[in-house]
Design a protein around this motif. Sequence first.
Motif, PDB file in Angstrom:
ATOM      1  N   LEU A 112       0.922  -1.104  -0.053  1.00 27.30           N
ATOM      2  CA  LEU A 112       0.069  -0.087  -0.020  1.00 27.30           C
ATOM      3  C   LEU A 112       0.761   1.107  -0.187  1.00 27.30           C
ATOM      4  O   LEU A 112       0.631   2.276  -0.736  1.00 27.30           O
ATOM      5  N   GLY A 113       1.952   1.219   0.893  1.00 28.15           N
ATOM      6  CA  GLY A 113       2.882   2.373   0.878  1.00 28.15           C
ATOM      7  C   GLY A 113       3.577   2.761  -0.357  1.00 28.15           C
ATOM      8  O   GLY A 113       3.617   4.027  -0.887  1.00 28.15           O
ATOM      9  N   ARG A 114       3.872   1.540  -1.296  1.00 26.62           N
ATOM     10  CA  ARG A 114       4.612   1.844  -2.205  1.00 26.62           C
ATOM     11  C   ARG A 114       3.646   2.093  -3.489  1.00 26.62           C
ATOM     12  O   ARG A 114       3.976   3.049  -4.426  1.00 26.62           O
ATOM     13  N   LYS A 115       2.341   1.731  -3.204  1.00 24.98           N
ATOM     14  CA  LYS A 115       1.180   2.293  -4.293  1.00 24.98           C
ATOM     15  C   LYS A 115       1.239   3.872  -4.030  1.00 24.98           C
ATOM     16  O   LYS A 115       1.091   4.734  -5.288  1.00 24.98           O
ATOM     17  N   VAL A 116       0.818   4.181  -3.152  1.00 22.77           N
ATOM     18  CA  VAL A 116       0.792   5.509  -2.763  1.00 22.77           C
ATOM     19  C   VAL A 116       2.079   6.396  -3.360  1.00 22.77           C
ATOM     20  O   VAL A 116       2.031   7.644  -3.692  1.00 22.77           O
ATOM     21  N   TYR A 117       2.916   5.877  -2.891  1.00 23.38           N
ATOM     22  CA  TYR A 117       4.564   6.496  -3.391  1.00 23.38           C
ATOM     23  C   TYR A 117       4.439   7.002  -4.803  1.00 23.38           C
ATOM     24  O   TYR A 117       4.971   7.734  -5.276  1.00 23.38           O
ATOM     25  N   VAL A 118       4.181   5.793  -5.647  1.00 17.58           N
ATOM     26  CA  VAL A 118       4.207   5.737  -6.899  1.00 17.58           C
ATOM     27  C   VAL A 118       3.142   6.722  -7.476  1.00 17.58           C
ATOM     28  O   VAL A 118       3.627   7.471  -8.432  1.00 17.58           O
ATOM     29  N   ALA A 119       2.123   6.617  -6.725  1.00 14.53           N
ATOM     30  CA  ALA A 119       1.128   7.589  -7.386  1.00 14.53           C
ATOM     31  C   ALA A 119       1.136   9.246  -7.004  1.00 14.53           C
ATOM     32  O   ALA A 119       1.048  10.045  -7.766  1.00 14.53           O
ATOM     33  N   GLN A 120       2.014   9.265  -5.901  1.00 17.13           N
ATOM     34  CA  GLN A 120       1.872  10.830  -5.319  1.00 17.13           C
ATOM     35  C   GLN A 120       3.346  11.198  -4.889  1.00 17.13           C
ATOM     36  O   GLN A 120       3.511  12.560  -5.038  1.00 17.13           O
ATOM     37  N   CYS A 121       4.316  10.551  -5.126  1.00 18.82           N
ATOM     38  CA  CYS A 121       5.727  10.977  -4.589  1.00 18.82           C
ATOM     39  C   CYS A 121       6.923  10.881  -5.473  1.00 18.82           C
ATOM     40  O   CYS A 121       8.089  11.436  -5.617  1.00 18.82           O
ATOM     41  N   VAL A 122       6.653   9.667  -6.383  1.00 18.53           N
ATOM     42  CA  VAL A 122       7.959   9.334  -7.341  1.00 18.53           C
ATOM     43  C   VAL A 122       8.171  10.658  -8.385  1.00 18.53           C
ATOM     44  O   VAL A 122       9.416  10.437  -8.724  1.00 18.53           O
ATOM     45  N   MET A 123       7.347  11.342  -8.722  1.00 15.64           N
ATOM     46  CA  MET A 123       7.751  12.483  -9.913  1.00 15.64           C
ATOM     47  C   MET A 123       8.596  13.294  -9.244  1.00 15.64           C
ATOM     48  O   MET A 123       9.605  13.689  -9.927  1.00 15.64           O
ATOM     49  N   CYS A 124       8.647  13.480  -7.856  1.00 12.72           N
ATOM     50  CA  CYS A 124       9.626  14.699  -7.454  1.00 12.72           C
ATOM     51  C   CYS A 124      10.816  13.741  -6.900  1.00 12.72           C
ATOM     52  O   CYS A 124      11.896  14.294  -6.915  1.00 12.72           O
ATOM     53  N   HIS A 125      10.553  12.775  -6.213  1.00 11.28           N
ATOM     54  CA  HIS A 125      11.431  12.088  -5.238  1.00 11.28           C
ATOM     55  C   HIS A 125      12.320  10.838  -5.877  1.00 11.28           C
ATOM     56  O   HIS A 125      13.215  10.203  -5.329  1.00 11.28           O
ATOM     57  N   GLY A 126      11.710  10.497  -7.063  1.00 11.85           N
ATOM     58  CA  GLY A 126      12.171   9.256  -7.759  1.00 11.85           C
ATOM     59  C   GLY A 126      12.018   7.946  -7.462  1.00 11.85           C
ATOM     60  O   GLY A 126      11.476   7.828  -6.445  1.00 11.85           O
ATOM     61  N   ASP A 127      12.112   7.051  -8.374  1.00 10.02           N
ATOM     62  CA  ASP A 127      12.092   5.636  -7.920  1.00 10.02           C
ATOM     63  C   ASP A 127      12.795   5.136  -6.814  1.00 10.02           C
ATOM     64  O   ASP A 127      12.559   4.319  -5.910  1.00 10.02           O
TER      65      ASP A 127
END
Length: 428
Positions: free
Chosen positions: A321-336
């Motif tokens: 769940l944390g990974r999915k939220v991260y990919v949806a909301q955070c990855v654009m700025c903070h990267g994979d």
Amino acid sequence: MRTSARIVVILAAIAVVAAAAFYYLRPGMLTPVSGAPQLSASTQLINKGEYLARIGDCIACHTQPTGIAFAGGRAMHTPFGALYVPNITPDDETGIGLWTSDEFYRMMHSGLARNGSLLYPAMPYPQYTQVTRADSDAIYAYLMSITPVKQKNREHELRFPYNNRDLLIGWRTLYFKEGEYKPDPKQSVDWNRGAYLVKGLGHCAMCHTAVNALGGSSEAKAFEGGMIPNQNWYAPSLTSNKEAGLGNWTIKEITDLLQSGVSHRGTVYGPMAEVVFNSLQYMTDDDAKAMAVYLKALPQKEESAPPTSQARLVSPETMELGRKVYVAQCVMCHGDNGRGQPPAYPPLAGNQSITMETPVNSIRMVLNGGYPPGTKKNPRPHGMPPFSHILNDDEVAAVTTYIRVAWGNTGTPVNAKQVNDLRILLPE
């Protein structure tokens, strides 16, 4: 005829002036004056005082968010009730217009008001006591030079027995040591200047040291970190390699963070962003370097065992769940890989502020977002949006847990109750 005569006289006068100018201003006759015009001693003193008042961040407390600078009235909420900050403009009736420089120094040095009453330590006189008389006089001169504002001071609203100032006698016995800063002859000029600024006007220990139930702190635990009362932010330890220890930072990385609010190692948010905005961005490069030299030299406490990843303590469902939220909301700025795009978007992998024992700041950032301060060296900062209106408590807990344990990070998991406790506490 009269008009013609006037014209002839005027032309003759112009010719005389031009001839004189040619003679007196011909090459070699005058030496150009270089540099800025000389300032009077009083102007220099006032300018010095303005600079020092900035370093002391006086405006932050003595100004309401929409009020006039230094006119007071701002509520400072404490565990003991509300304190209302006084007017320090030079108004004779409601401000400090009738104060003498001796009385102002006594207030800074000894924590005593003009009438001799004891000041509550929300005024950081336990730190300001280290300020020299010369610097106190400069701040006094500056405050006396600003426009007076007639704004009556508001009475404090403290609960019994804390509204009894006589109790401060005991507090001062335990937690107040009066005395100006004394340079350490074994240390460098930069170290001593940095120590003077950090310990005195900067009053950094006021936030970065834990306070007890009486509102006091131990000098032996200075800079070891602590919760900032009634603000629900954690000021990290500057002496722990697990938190914000600066031993392995470069001087430039520290000065960048102090002056601009961002560096390749991290970004300031919350109360520290206000400090940078109101105060530290105005430091000279020399003073910023001096503070960095001192902070970097603070003894770093090594942990008994190297920290390891806590991912094994997290259920696979929470991690997913944390990974999915991260990919949806955070990855654009903070990267994979969580490396971010510093200094615009800070790294999350290997970021000590992410993996501190307390997750308060990480949760606050996900819930409330935030911007680093707009500063002279970073006038258009990149911010982080809030997610409290998009993510529920379980999702916030999951994504905060994910960034605290992914990529080898050594933080501990976060649960939904911790999130909810902070969600219901609105920021000031």
